[in-house]
Design a protein around this motif. Structure first.
Motif, PDB file in Angstrom:
ATOM      1  N   TYR A  75      20.503  29.379  18.940  1.00  0.00           N
ATOM      2  CA  TYR A  75      19.324  30.638  18.503  1.00  0.00           C
ATOM      3  C   TYR A  75      18.732  31.300  19.860  1.00  0.00           C
ATOM      4  N   SER A  76      18.681  32.601  19.726  1.00  0.00           N
ATOM      5  CA  SER A  76      18.007  33.302  20.671  1.00  0.00           C
ATOM      6  C   SER A  76      17.074  34.324  20.156  1.00  0.00           C
ATOM      7  N   ILE A  77      16.016  34.563  21.010  1.00  0.00           N
ATOM      8  CA  ILE A  77      14.765  35.303  20.607  1.00  0.00           C
ATOM      9  C   ILE A  77      14.835  36.614  21.544  1.00  0.00           C
ATOM     10  N   ALA A  78      14.771  37.898  21.102  1.00  0.00           N
ATOM     11  CA  ALA A  78      14.968  39.103  21.862  1.00  0.00           C
ATOM     12  C   ALA A  78      13.446  39.459  22.222  1.00  0.00           C
ATOM     13  N   GLY A  79      12.556  39.014  21.425  1.00  0.00           N
ATOM     14  CA  GLY A  79      11.138  39.491  21.533  1.00  0.00           C
ATOM     15  C   GLY A  79      10.552  39.474  20.518  1.00  0.00           C
ATOM     16  N   ALA A  80       9.465  40.319  20.314  1.00  0.00           N
ATOM     17  CA  ALA A  80       8.567  40.086  19.031  1.00  0.00           C
ATOM     18  C   ALA A  80       7.987  41.646  18.943  1.00  0.00           C
ATOM     19  N   ILE A  81       8.017  42.150  17.558  1.00  0.00           N
ATOM     20  CA  ILE A  81       7.478  43.517  17.084  1.00  0.00           C
ATOM     21  C   ILE A  81       6.098  43.241  16.325  1.00  0.00           C
ATOM     22  N   ASP A  82       4.771  43.607  16.734  1.00  0.00           N
ATOM     23  CA  ASP A  82       3.501  43.597  16.024  1.00  0.00           C
ATOM     24  C   ASP A  82       3.458  42.178  15.519  1.00  0.00           C
ATOM     25  N   GLY A  83       4.008  41.134  16.561  1.00  0.00           N
ATOM     26  CA  GLY A  83       3.772  39.704  16.015  1.00  0.00           C
ATOM     27  C   GLY A  83       4.702  39.126  15.470  1.00  0.00           C
ATOM     28  N   SER A  84       5.791  39.853  14.762  1.00  0.00           N
ATOM     29  CA  SER A  84       6.922  39.027  14.063  1.00  0.00           C
ATOM     30  C   SER A  84       7.994  39.052  15.210  1.00  0.00           C
ATOM     31  N   CYS A  85       8.744  37.604  15.263  1.00  0.00           N
ATOM     32  CA  CYS A  85       9.615  37.345  16.075  1.00  0.00           C
ATOM     33  C   CYS A  85      10.811  38.125  15.688  1.00  0.00           C
ATOM     34  N   CYS A  86      11.671  38.621  16.617  1.00  0.00           N
ATOM     35  CA  CYS A  86      13.082  39.277  16.576  1.00  0.00           C
ATOM     36  C   CYS A  86      13.985  38.305  17.330  1.00  0.00           C
ATOM     37  N   GLY A  87      14.843  37.549  16.324  1.00  0.00           N
ATOM     38  CA  GLY A  87      15.568  36.636  16.811  1.00  0.00           C
ATOM     39  C   GLY A  87      16.756  35.878  15.769  1.00  0.00           C
ATOM     40  N   GLY A  88      17.395  34.936  16.095  1.00  0.00           N
ATOM     41  CA  GLY A  88      18.249  34.567  15.089  1.00  0.00           C
ATOM     42  C   GLY A  88      19.487  33.689  15.755  1.00  0.00           C
ATOM     43  N   TYR A  89      20.302  33.156  15.103  1.00  0.00           N
ATOM     44  CA  TYR A  89      21.359  32.422  15.698  1.00  0.00           C
ATOM     45  C   TYR A  89      22.339  33.531  16.211  1.00  0.00           C
ATOM     46  N   THR A  90      23.143  32.998  17.113  1.00  0.00           N
ATOM     47  CA  THR A  90      24.005  34.011  17.629  1.00  0.00           C
ATOM     48  C   THR A  90      25.371  33.731  17.026  1.00  0.00           C
ATOM     49  N   SER A  91      25.614  32.479  16.709  1.00  0.00           N
ATOM     50  CA  SER A  91      26.912  32.132  16.014  1.00  0.00           C
ATOM     51  C   SER A  91      26.871  31.211  14.584  1.00  0.00           C
ATOM     52  N   GLN A  92      27.987  31.701  13.846  1.00  0.00           N
ATOM     53  CA  GLN A  92      27.931  31.068  12.692  1.00  0.00           C
ATOM     54  C   GLN A  92      29.497  30.877  12.430  1.00  0.00           C
ATOM     55  N   THR A  93      29.626  29.588  11.975  1.00  0.00           N
ATOM     56  CA  THR A  93      31.161  29.400  11.908  1.00  0.00           C
ATOM     57  C   THR A  93      31.233  28.849  10.246  1.00  0.00           C
ATOM     58  N   VAL A  94      32.068  29.448   9.513  1.00  0.00           N
ATOM     59  CA  VAL A  94      32.095  28.957   8.134  1.00  0.00           C
ATOM     60  C   VAL A  94      33.683  28.509   7.818  1.00  0.00           C
ATOM     61  N   GLN A  95      33.718  27.269   7.589  1.00  0.00           N
ATOM     62  CA  GLN A  95      35.051  26.788   7.171  1.00  0.00           C
ATOM     63  C   GLN A  95      35.110  26.587   5.650  1.00  0.00           C
ATOM     64  N   SER A  96      36.277  27.101   5.065  1.00  0.00           N
ATOM     65  CA  SER A  96      36.377  26.866   3.923  1.00  0.00           C
ATOM     66  C   SER A  96      37.986  26.795   3.321  1.00  0.00           C
ATOM     67  N   GLY A  97      38.298  25.645   2.853  1.00  0.00           N
ATOM     68  CA  GLY A  97      39.704  25.560   2.560  1.00  0.00           C
ATOM     69  C   GLY A  97      40.590  25.351   3.944  1.00  0.00           C
ATOM     70  N   GLY A  98      41.459  25.950   4.428  1.00  0.00           N
ATOM     71  CA  GLY A  98      42.226  25.840   5.664  1.00  0.00           C
ATOM     72  C   GLY A  98      41.803  27.413   6.439  1.00  0.00           C
ATOM     73  N   THR A  99      40.648  28.033   5.856  1.00  0.00           N
ATOM     74  CA  THR A  99      40.186  29.262   6.719  1.00  0.00           C
ATOM     75  C   THR A  99      39.013  29.151   7.432  1.00  0.00           C
ATOM     76  N   THR A 100      39.020  29.523   8.876  1.00  0.00           N
ATOM     77  CA  THR A 100      37.843  29.742   9.575  1.00  0.00           C
ATOM     78  C   THR A 100      37.435  30.995   9.761  1.00  0.00           C
ATOM     79  N   THR A 101      36.074  31.099   9.358  1.00  0.00           N
ATOM     80  CA  THR A 101      35.533  32.785   9.650  1.00  0.00           C
ATOM     81  C   THR A 101      34.318  32.466  10.613  1.00  0.00           C
ATOM     82  N   ASN A 102      34.516  33.311  11.664  1.00  0.00           N
ATOM     83  CA  ASN A 102      33.485  33.224  12.955  1.00  0.00           C
ATOM     84  C   ASN A 102      32.606  34.492  12.949  1.00  0.00           C
ATOM     85  N   ILE A 103      31.278  34.250  12.590  1.00  0.00           N
ATOM     86  CA  ILE A 103      30.387  35.346  12.644  1.00  0.00           C
ATOM     87  C   ILE A 103      29.494  35.442  13.873  1.00  0.00           C
TER      88      ILE A 103
END
Length: 192
Positions: free
Chosen positions: A97-125
């Protein structure tokens, strides 16, 4: 006698105002400070002093970009822990998780990595968040790229005024489209 009383009155009036106004200014100044706990850090949010628990690693103090003002203020943003969820069909893992800053009090950030494993396939986001400014208005720019062994699907900012979507399969661009605006987030602009 009247002259003496008049002079005494002005002296008393002068002393009254001399002591009264600095005390009022000092009282106003004290409202800008805040006493925080040992694990907290004091910051100015643009309208009041606040406390942020930055030492526990769960929160981060970041610059808060306020539209229509040049004042430098801060926001206290929560850092999300890594998480994994599973179902009968897939397993998803969110991390870094990473935060870039905030705009008018709302935080701007999120996870930088997501891995989805379904069956034999791996998807990296992969994700990235930055604070951008377009036409004097700040916005939270979220870039993402979803990659599989055969394809990639990207949403990204080419500039502060241009947001694009590109889909590539086996090295060939299948889809490419962009949106532009002269103010704010171009993701919600017109096709260009």
């Amino acid at each position: 006698m009247f002259e003496f009383i008049r002079k005494q009155f002005f002296i008393i009036l002068f002393l009254f105002f001399s002591f009264t106004f600095p005390l009022q200014a000092e009282t106003i100044q004290r409202k800008a400070y805040r006493v925080c706990q040992a694990n907290e850090e004091a910051y100015w949010n643009g309208s009041s002093a606040e406390c942020c628990d930055t030492r526990g690693g769960e929160y981060q103090l970041v610059k808060n970009y306020i539209n229509s003002t040049g004042e430098i203020v801060y926001a206290c943003c929560k850092i999300q822990a890594d998480s994994t969820s599973s179902s009968d069909y897939q397993t998803q893992t969110f991390s870094q998780y990473s935060i870039a800053g905030a705009i008018d009090g709302s935080c701007c950030g999120g996870y930088t990595s997501q891995t989805v494993q379904s069956g034999g396939t791996t998807t990296n986001i992969t994700f990235s968040n930055t604070i951008r400014q377009n036409g004097g208005i700040y916005y939270c720019a979220n870039n993402s790229t979803k990659a599989t062994p055969m394809s990639s699907d990207s949403y990204y900012y080419e500039s502060d005024q241009k947001f694009c979507h590109k889909f590539v399969v086996e090295g060939q661009t299948i889809y490419y489209d962009c949106y532009c605006s002269t103010e704010g987030d171009p993701r919600y602009g017109s096709s260009c």
